[in-house]
Design an enzyme around this catalytic site. Sequence first.
Site, mmCIF file in Angstrom:
data_model
loop_
_atom_site.group_PDB
_atom_site.id
_atom_site.type_symbol
_atom_site.label_atom_id
_atom_site.label_comp_id
_atom_site.label_asym_id
_atom_site.label_seq_id
_atom_site.Cartn_x
_atom_site.Cartn_y
_atom_site.Cartn_z
ATOM 1 N N TYR A 98 15.678 31.876 5.320
ATOM 2 C CA TYR A 98 15.165 32.774 6.255
ATOM 3 C C TYR A 98 14.874 32.986 7.257
ATOM 4 O O TYR A 98 15.702 32.070 7.729
ATOM 5 C CB TYR A 98 13.538 31.972 5.489
ATOM 6 C CG TYR A 98 12.964 32.461 3.812
ATOM 7 C CD1 TYR A 98 12.821 33.098 3.628
ATOM 8 C CD2 TYR A 98 12.700 31.076 3.298
ATOM 9 C CE1 TYR A 98 12.241 32.909 2.569
ATOM 10 C CE2 TYR A 98 12.435 31.024 2.026
ATOM 11 C CZ TYR A 98 12.376 32.059 1.330
ATOM 12 O OH TYR A 98 11.638 32.061 0.061
ATOM 13 N N LYS A 108 0.544 -1.169 -0.111
ATOM 14 C CA LYS A 108 -0.197 0.524 -0.091
ATOM 15 C C LYS A 108 0.885 1.166 0.151
ATOM 16 O O LYS A 108 2.097 0.955 0.255
ATOM 17 C CB LYS A 108 -1.003 -0.091 0.781
ATOM 18 C CG LYS A 108 -0.241 -0.095 2.304
ATOM 19 C CD LYS A 108 -1.590 -0.011 3.380
ATOM 20 C CE LYS A 108 -0.249 -0.410 5.149
ATOM 21 N NZ LYS A 108 -1.359 -0.868 5.982
HETATM 22 C C1 LIG Z 1 -0.226 -1.922 6.860
HETATM 23 C C2 LIG Z 1 -0.397 -3.317 7.006
HETATM 24 C C3 LIG Z 1 -0.001 -4.282 7.716
HETATM 25 C C4 LIG Z 1 1.471 -3.917 7.255
HETATM 26 O O1 LIG Z 1 2.375 -3.424 8.657
HETATM 27 P P1 LIG Z 1 3.907 -3.468 8.854
HETATM 28 O O2 LIG Z 1 3.317 -3.194 10.202
HETATM 29 O O3 LIG Z 1 4.288 -2.222 8.086
HETATM 30 O O4 LIG Z 1 4.575 -4.371 8.567
HETATM 31 C C5 LIG Z 1 -0.275 -5.189 7.246
HETATM 32 N N1 LIG Z 1 -1.791 -5.788 7.750
HETATM 33 C C6 LIG Z 1 -2.514 -4.511 7.400
HETATM 34 C C7 LIG Z 1 -4.260 -5.122 7.785
HETATM 35 C C8 LIG Z 1 -2.414 -3.699 7.706
HETATM 36 O O5 LIG Z 1 -3.358 -2.690 7.429
#
Ligand SMILES: *Cc1c(COP(=O)(O)O)cnc(C)c1O
Length: 394
Positions: A271, A44
Amino acid sequence: MNVNTQNFPLRPAWTEIDLGRLRRNLQLIRRDLPRPVKWLAVVKDEAYGHGALDVARVALEEGAWGFGLSTLEEAMTLRDAGIAAPLLLLGERHDTELEWCVAHHLTVCVNALHTVRALARLAARFGKMVPVHVKINTGMSRYGVRWDEAMPLIEAIAAEKALLLEGVMTHFSQSDETDKTFANVQLARFNEVLQGMAQRGITVKLRHTCNSGGFLDLPHAHLDMIRTGILMHGVFPSQVCRKIEGIEPVMSVKAQIASIQTLKPGEVVGYGMRYTASSVRRIAILPIGYGDGFPRVRNEGCALIHGRRAPLIGGIAMDALAVDITDIPQAQMWDVAVLMGRQGHDEITVRDIAKLKNSVTYDVLTNWRLRLRRKSVHTVLPALPAMAAEPVPV
Ligand SMILES: *Cc1c(COP(=O)(O)O)cnc(C)c1O
């Protein structure tokens, strides 16, 4: 000379993604995981800023079962690029998205009865068997059906001929801290659901609970599949979780020196006049700023130039920041500075940047802006020694 609009040179600031290092991390994760356990690569948000398609292609070669995504658009991008592996959409789908999911073989998490009915209708219309995963809320209280109210939903799915109950999952709210008490409470709640299913003769292929932290620290929760995100990119989810030797960061951020100035005593930089030279100083301007995702710091942090630390001076701007190179006399125009990553024997870690941002490593990785183009490199690492053969049962 080629001056068409597609072929312009990259700007002298970029994120570097080492796909050779990524491959090594994935091999080390795969080796650490008991062989029958499947592995879902969570890609993602552009694989946490590393480029979802590049990461997905390497992950497929290294044995990923499929991919975890957050939005329909993310999943469609992988499908359009020809990725045929299972794509599991985490979170909740709006009704208008379901038709797309069925048409393009995207697997959805089901959290409510009306989604079951809508999916069953679509499955019949498309003449398809549609796989679904049920998300159980065991205490994270984000998505999913409560563990103590899940059975009617699961029975409804099992009763739909056109739906295949492929997965049952939950998500830990704290898997990477030293105290695993609540993670184990969540796991016990999840197991209650699995027992309820077993009593009713409802079977499921993929029971999965572990993110990176769970994978590292909760081996009794691996079940049929794990879901790793951040660990693939060489960043451990916390400082106290188990470490796997050889896993290293995949992403670096670099910029080339775009101006060199000499300050006389009493002169100021940037700045707001946040830095005043107390003696003659030589400074380098790097063409990267908060508009690229660098934290908006003042007189804090550093860049590596010729393997040495050049402290940031003054306040950072949208497109530029200044570092003091008085002690690095060999520094010249267009030399490469590292803002995150390794140079020589020194390293600025993702966690160092997170501290400057007063945030977490996940936020740092995902928040470099896309106007920093991604450059992929392929470090060739020596092959890992062959794995010991699995013991043969007698
Ligand atoms: C993002 C996510 C993961 C991965 O998590 P990490 O800590 O990056 O390994 C796994 N399961 C779900 C449901 C997630 O939303």
